[in-house]
Design an enzyme around this catalytic site. Structure first.
Site, PDB file in Angstrom:
ATOM      1  N   CYS A  15      47.725  32.076  58.553  1.00  0.00           N
ATOM      2  CA  CYS A  15      48.442  31.797  57.394  1.00  0.00           C
ATOM      3  C   CYS A  15      50.352  31.507  57.739  1.00  0.00           C
ATOM      4  O   CYS A  15      50.437  31.794  58.744  1.00  0.00           O
ATOM      5  CB  CYS A  15      48.256  33.228  56.437  1.00  0.00           C
ATOM      6  SG  CYS A  15      49.607  34.283  57.005  1.00  0.00           S
ATOM      7  N   CYS A  36      51.865  34.786  59.406  1.00  0.00           N
ATOM      8  CA  CYS A  36      51.589  34.790  60.321  1.00  0.00           C
ATOM      9  C   CYS A  36      51.898  33.803  61.493  1.00  0.00           C
ATOM     10  O   CYS A  36      52.291  34.167  62.697  1.00  0.00           O
ATOM     11  CB  CYS A  36      50.195  35.040  60.696  1.00  0.00           C
ATOM     12  SG  CYS A  36      49.645  36.873  59.562  1.00  0.00           S
ATOM     13  N   CYS A  60      45.103  35.433  62.559  1.00  0.00           N
ATOM     14  CA  CYS A  60      45.457  34.693  60.829  1.00  0.00           C
ATOM     15  C   CYS A  60      46.123  33.408  61.178  1.00  0.00           C
ATOM     16  O   CYS A  60      47.089  33.471  61.713  1.00  0.00           O
ATOM     17  CB  CYS A  60      46.064  35.772  60.073  1.00  0.00           C
ATOM     18  SG  CYS A  60      46.421  35.219  58.537  1.00  0.00           S
ATOM     19  N   ASP A  92      37.539  40.811  41.986  1.00  0.00           N
ATOM     20  CA  ASP A  92      38.879  40.561  41.618  1.00  0.00           C
ATOM     21  C   ASP A  92      39.446  42.072  42.098  1.00  0.00           C
ATOM     22  O   ASP A  92      38.775  43.015  41.630  1.00  0.00           O
ATOM     23  CB  ASP A  92      39.076  40.108  40.196  1.00  0.00           C
ATOM     24  CG  ASP A  92      39.087  41.399  39.337  1.00  0.00           C
ATOM     25  OD1 ASP A  92      38.000  41.877  38.910  1.00  0.00           O
ATOM     26  OD2 ASP A  92      40.180  41.964  39.129  1.00  0.00           O
ATOM     27  N   ASP A 105      39.908  38.420  31.754  1.00  0.00           N
ATOM     28  CA  ASP A 105      39.101  39.856  31.196  1.00  0.00           C
ATOM     29  C   ASP A 105      39.546  39.800  29.897  1.00  0.00           C
ATOM     30  O   ASP A 105      40.343  39.066  29.313  1.00  0.00           O
ATOM     31  CB  ASP A 105      39.806  40.927  32.313  1.00  0.00           C
ATOM     32  CG  ASP A 105      38.770  42.272  31.979  1.00  0.00           C
ATOM     33  OD1 ASP A 105      39.314  43.224  32.652  1.00  0.00           O
ATOM     34  OD2 ASP A 105      37.639  42.003  31.288  1.00  0.00           O
ATOM     35  N   HIS A 142      50.328  36.580  52.868  1.00  0.00           N
ATOM     36  CA  HIS A 142      49.162  36.804  53.989  1.00  0.00           C
ATOM     37  C   HIS A 142      48.001  37.943  53.387  1.00  0.00           C
ATOM     38  O   HIS A 142      46.931  37.623  53.779  1.00  0.00           O
ATOM     39  CB  HIS A 142      49.979  37.821  55.055  1.00  0.00           C
ATOM     40  CG  HIS A 142      48.932  38.544  55.976  1.00  0.00           C
ATOM     41  ND1 HIS A 142      48.097  38.074  56.934  1.00  0.00           N
ATOM     42  CD2 HIS A 142      48.336  39.809  55.910  1.00  0.00           C
ATOM     43  CE1 HIS A 142      47.255  38.704  57.505  1.00  0.00           C
ATOM     44  NE2 HIS A 142      47.401  39.933  56.905  1.00  0.00           N
TER      45      HIS A 142
HETATM   46  C1  LIG Z   1      39.303  44.879  35.246  1.00  0.00           C
HETATM   47  C2  LIG Z   1      38.298  45.995  35.499  1.00  0.00           C
HETATM   48  C3  LIG Z   1      38.219  46.829  36.419  1.00  0.00           C
HETATM   49  C4  LIG Z   1      37.242  47.718  36.463  1.00  0.00           C
HETATM   50  C5  LIG Z   1      36.405  47.966  35.308  1.00  0.00           C
HETATM   51  C6  LIG Z   1      36.315  46.955  34.229  1.00  0.00           C
HETATM   52  C7  LIG Z   1      35.532  47.076  32.847  1.00  0.00           C
HETATM   53  O1  LIG Z   1      34.580  48.017  33.016  1.00  0.00           O
HETATM   54  N1  LIG Z   1      35.419  46.429  32.161  1.00  0.00           N
HETATM   55  C8  LIG Z   1      36.553  45.594  32.109  1.00  0.00           C
HETATM   56  N2  LIG Z   1      36.593  44.485  31.032  1.00  0.00           N
HETATM   57  N3  LIG Z   1      37.415  44.998  33.011  1.00  0.00           N
HETATM   58  C9  LIG Z   1      37.287  45.826  34.174  1.00  0.00           C
HETATM   59 ZN   LIG Z   2      48.543  36.032  58.075  1.00  0.00          ZN
END
Ligand SMILES: Cc1cccc2c(=O)nc(N)[nH]c12
Ligand SMILES: [Zn+2]
Length: 372
Positions: free
Chosen positions: A308, A311, A306, A268, A93, A337
């Site tokens: 893993c 588990c 699961c 993420d 990021d 997990h």
């Molecule tokens: C990690 C993250 C979560 C949520 C929103 C954002 C976002 O608007 N801009 C960036 N660069 N990262 C974000």
């Molecule tokens: Zn598990």
């Protein structure tokens, strides 16, 4: 010969897509969840653990790695892949979000954002170009542009001015690292808050710039699930269909399923690793909190469905004991997990899109997680 940024769609099921994204460190099968490794490590797990659970790509963070140990130090060690001994793809990021979410004291201008280090209070400045230079030093496979993530409840006028600056910053990032000038690819970030017309405006401005992918920013900032889904379903299907769509910072298992149903390919979130710390574990039957007394003498595995390491080798009773005793192993086994669960859910999603059974899979988890 495939090139970093190539994105091939193999199957669709409604808006959901099953695709392959090529990066300089290998191909990524989407839809995908990316474990967060903020400081160059997914907390408590080794690269071997992550390879075992088939993590295809992890996240690093420009803001944190710039402040410590320093992107220049990482570059002198051969970049983040070599430094952390992670051989697969890395996305970083840009650091903008972390400055806005972690720092009270910061100054925002057309030039960029000024902030103080949370480590020693020293003053720093991120311009769009600087944010890209740091990611070049880290050697991440996917770089994010510097953007402003407006807070939940920002008014329309501020949100509009902010998205226009984010577009100007995005252009500066791309000009600073033109497409094809190296193996690293770059994603633009759609902003616009919770205003559908501003979301479309942000997307229209960004699609003029030649990015290899597009992210949806500015969500999971305190809004209700309904508000998030409303924006998600409005903008995701409008994003370029031939490029990956990445929903930043999201979310729960149901959010991942909802995001895929809206056409999102990449996710993420710190939730699975952060929840591991407080004993909240995700299972095929819903969420459980391992500290509950009911598990004190429960000899069953955490999740019978699961496969893993946690588990297969330990009981709920033992995991509860580790948690109550604040043993380090509690964090490690719980994290293992939770991330395995998230990655396995994405594996099930990829298979369901290929077989045209995505709606049924989504309904199964909605029933299991209905109680929240
Ligand atoms: C990690 C993250 C979560 C949520 C929103 C954002 C976002 O608007 N801009 C960036 N660069 N990262 C974000
Ligand atoms: Zn598990």
């Amino acid at each position: 010969m495939s090139t970093p940024g190539d994105f091939k769609i193999h199957a669709t099921d409604g808006e959901a897509r099953r695709a392959t994204l090529t990066t300089a460190h290998g191909d990524i099968q989407t839809p995908i969840f990316m474990p967060v490794g903020t400081q160059g490590t997914v907390k408590s797990l080794t690269p071997l653990d992550l390879e075992e659970m088939d993590a295809q790509i992890i996240l690093g963070n420009t803001y944190h790695l710039y402040l410590r140990p320093g992107d220049d130090l990482v570059a002198r060690r051969g970049g983040l892949h070599k430094f952390a001994n992670w051989k697969r793809p890395i996305l970083t990021d840009s650091g903008g979000f972390q400055v806005f979410s972690l720092q009270e004291i910061r100054k925002l201008s057309e030039e960029g954002v000024e902030f103080r280090s949370y480590i020693d209070g020293s003053k720093h400045f991120f311009s769009p170009e600087k944010a890209i230079d740091i990611q070049k030093n880290l050697g991440s496979d996917i770089m994010m542009v510097l953007d402003e993530c407006v807070g939940y409840g920002a008014d329309k006028d501020y949100t509009n001015k902010s998205l226009e600056m984010t577009t100007r910053w995005a252009k500066r990032c791309r000009d600073h690292y033109p497409k094809g000038s190296g193996g690293q690819i770059m994603f633009g970030i759609v902003q616009g808050g919770f205003y559908k017309d501003l979301r479309e405006k942000s997307l229209e401005q960004l699609r003029e710039i030649d990015f290899e992918g597009f992210a949806i920013g500015g969500l999971s900032v305190g809004e209700s699930t309904k508000e998030m889904y409303d924006i998600l379903h409005h903008i995701a299907p409008k994003m370029p269909s031939d490029k990956p769509r990445y929903l930043m910072g999201v979310g729960t298992p149901l959010d991942l399923l909802e995001g895929v149903s809206a056409g999102v390919d990449m996710f993420d979130c710190v939730l699975p690793s952060r929840n591991a710390r407080n004993g909240t574990l995700f299972t095929s039957q819903g969420k459980i909190n391992i500290k509950r007394a009911e598990f004190a003498e429960d000899d069953s595995p955490l999740d019978p469905e699961c496969g893993c390491y946690t588990c297969r080798n330990f009981t709920k009773a033992y995991l509860r004991h580790l948690y109550m005793a604040k043993e380090l192993l509690s964090y490690r086994l719980n994290t293992y997990h939770n991330l395995y669960f998230y990655l396995d859910l994405m594996k099930q999603i990829r298979a369901a899109i290929e077989n045209g059974t995505f709606a049924e899979l989504k309904a199964k988890y909605e029933a299991a997680y209905a109680k929240g």
